[in-house]
Design a protein around this motif. Sequence first.
Motif, PDB file in Angstrom:
ATOM      1  N   GLU A  92       7.527   4.810   4.075  1.00 38.51           N
ATOM      2  CA  GLU A  92       6.118   5.373   4.154  1.00 38.51           C
ATOM      3  C   GLU A  92       4.813   5.387   2.876  1.00 38.51           C
ATOM      4  OE1 GLU A  92       3.910   6.781   6.829  1.00 38.51           O
ATOM      5  OE2 GLU A  92       5.821   6.083   7.764  1.00 38.51           O
ATOM      6  N   TYR A  93       5.744   5.650   1.768  1.00 34.44           N
ATOM      7  CA  TYR A  93       4.885   5.612   0.413  1.00 34.44           C
ATOM      8  C   TYR A  93       4.058   4.054   0.275  1.00 34.44           C
ATOM      9  CZ  TYR A  93       3.159   6.072  -4.240  1.00 34.44           C
ATOM     10  OH  TYR A  93       2.459   6.125  -5.356  1.00 34.44           O
ATOM     11  N   LEU A  94       5.072   2.931   0.747  1.00 38.14           N
ATOM     12  CA  LEU A  94       4.553   1.839   0.603  1.00 38.14           C
ATOM     13  C   LEU A  94       3.238   1.286   1.648  1.00 38.14           C
ATOM     14  CD1 LEU A  94       7.931  -0.136  -0.063  1.00 38.14           C
ATOM     15  CD2 LEU A  94       6.162   0.694  -1.618  1.00 38.14           C
ATOM     16  N   LYS A  95       3.483   2.097   2.701  1.00 42.42           N
ATOM     17  CA  LYS A  95       2.406   1.473   3.907  1.00 42.42           C
ATOM     18  C   LYS A  95       0.936   1.833   3.353  1.00 42.42           C
ATOM     19  CE  LYS A  95       5.172   2.578   7.861  1.00 42.42           C
ATOM     20  NZ  LYS A  95       5.238   3.341   9.092  1.00 42.42           N
ATOM     21  N   LYS A  96       0.826   2.761   2.331  1.00 47.40           N
ATOM     22  CA  LYS A  96      -0.563   3.272   2.037  1.00 47.40           C
ATOM     23  C   LYS A  96      -1.184   2.349   1.228  1.00 47.40           C
ATOM     24  CE  LYS A  96       0.840   7.837   2.365  1.00 47.40           C
ATOM     25  NZ  LYS A  96       1.301   9.063   1.423  1.00 47.40           N
ATOM     26  N   SER A  97      -0.383   1.642   0.353  1.00 52.97           N
ATOM     27  CA  SER A  97      -0.912   0.651  -1.042  1.00 52.97           C
ATOM     28  C   SER A  97      -0.571  -0.713  -0.840  1.00 52.97           C
ATOM     29  CB  SER A  97      -0.803   1.528  -2.092  1.00 52.97           C
ATOM     30  OG  SER A  97       0.654   1.232  -2.409  1.00 52.97           O
ATOM     31  N   PHE A  98       0.136  -1.148   0.104  1.00 50.19           N
ATOM     32  CA  PHE A  98       1.184  -2.323   0.168  1.00 50.19           C
ATOM     33  C   PHE A  98      -0.179  -3.392   0.633  1.00 50.19           C
ATOM     34  CE2 PHE A  98       3.633  -5.777   1.769  1.00 50.19           C
ATOM     35  CZ  PHE A  98       4.617  -5.909   0.835  1.00 50.19           C
ATOM     36  N   GLN A  99      -0.245  -4.630  -0.360  1.00 48.27           N
ATOM     37  CA  GLN A  99      -1.061  -5.608   0.000  1.00 48.27           C
ATOM     38  C   GLN A  99      -0.206  -6.875  -0.168  1.00 48.27           C
ATOM     39  OE1 GLN A  99      -4.562  -5.567  -2.666  1.00 48.27           O
ATOM     40  NE2 GLN A  99      -4.926  -3.235  -2.204  1.00 48.27           N
ATOM     41  N   PHE A 100      -0.582  -7.779   1.054  1.00 45.10           N
ATOM     42  CA  PHE A 100       0.170  -8.984   0.855  1.00 45.10           C
ATOM     43  C   PHE A 100      -0.497 -10.036   1.263  1.00 45.10           C
ATOM     44  CE2 PHE A 100       2.687 -12.243   3.350  1.00 45.10           C
ATOM     45  CZ  PHE A 100       3.880 -11.915   2.928  1.00 45.10           C
ATOM     46  N   ASN A 101      -0.378 -11.190   0.473  1.00 48.02           N
ATOM     47  CA  ASN A 101      -1.230 -12.454   0.429  1.00 48.02           C
ATOM     48  C   ASN A 101      -0.139 -13.733   0.463  1.00 48.02           C
ATOM     49  OD1 ASN A 101      -3.555 -14.236   0.808  1.00 48.02           O
ATOM     50  ND2 ASN A 101      -3.781 -13.951  -1.453  1.00 48.02           N
ATOM     51  N   LEU A 102      -0.311 -14.387   1.110  1.00 44.64           N
ATOM     52  CA  LEU A 102       0.530 -15.560   1.489  1.00 44.64           C
ATOM     53  C   LEU A 102      -0.313 -16.868   1.759  1.00 44.64           C
ATOM     54  CD1 LEU A 102       3.205 -17.009   1.309  1.00 44.64           C
ATOM     55  CD2 LEU A 102       3.548 -16.665   3.945  1.00 44.64           C
ATOM     56  N   THR A 103      -0.131 -17.918   0.949  1.00 45.59           N
ATOM     57  CA  THR A 103      -0.993 -18.910   1.386  1.00 45.59           C
ATOM     58  C   THR A 103      -0.099 -20.244   1.141  1.00 45.59           C
ATOM     59  OG1 THR A 103      -1.932 -19.343  -0.860  1.00 45.59           O
ATOM     60  CG2 THR A 103      -3.298 -18.154   0.558  1.00 45.59           C
TER      61      THR A 103
END
Length: 192
Positions: A92-103
Amino acid sequence: MLKFHASQDLTMNVPNQAVPIEHYLRQPQRLVQAVTDRTQVEQLSPSEFRLKLRPLNFMMFSFQPTVDLQVWAQADGTINLRSLACEIHGVEYLKKSFQFNLTGNLSPESRGTATLLKGRADLTVQVELPPALFLTPKSILETAGNTFLHGILLTMKHRLERQLARDYQAWAKSMQVSADTSTMIPITNPVT
């Protein structure tokens, strides 16, 4: 906020088939299916895909990302991809601040009897430090995170190296067969 980053380059030779690989690469779903298990992919539109990754373990956390990707081809056969969204399940904790960027990109270069595919993928993840890791030095976390992301990209690279040439060969043969059968003209009244 912790930031992790990894890059992976790819160079591979693919034997040429009767149908040029540029035609194969213009079908984004083929590339997505070559990188992952077909049961983990949902096609949202001709160029957008939802990829449900297997559960991952990092430090003391176990989570499962679901990533929406956009994959498109250019006229020269170059494939581009980028992440559009990512959802985390499990922590749950990760859901709030997780940012993912794949190119990423993959480009074909004709080399006689083979085509050289050259590509690169860049993956960046930003996340708020979970309370359970407050006492762990940031440098250790960053090294572990970067290594973790590198492992994910390396797994994708190895799957692509194993699957793409095989899938392209099978696809080219099926296209050749369908082209051969569609040009056959039945003779109904032979002249004697």
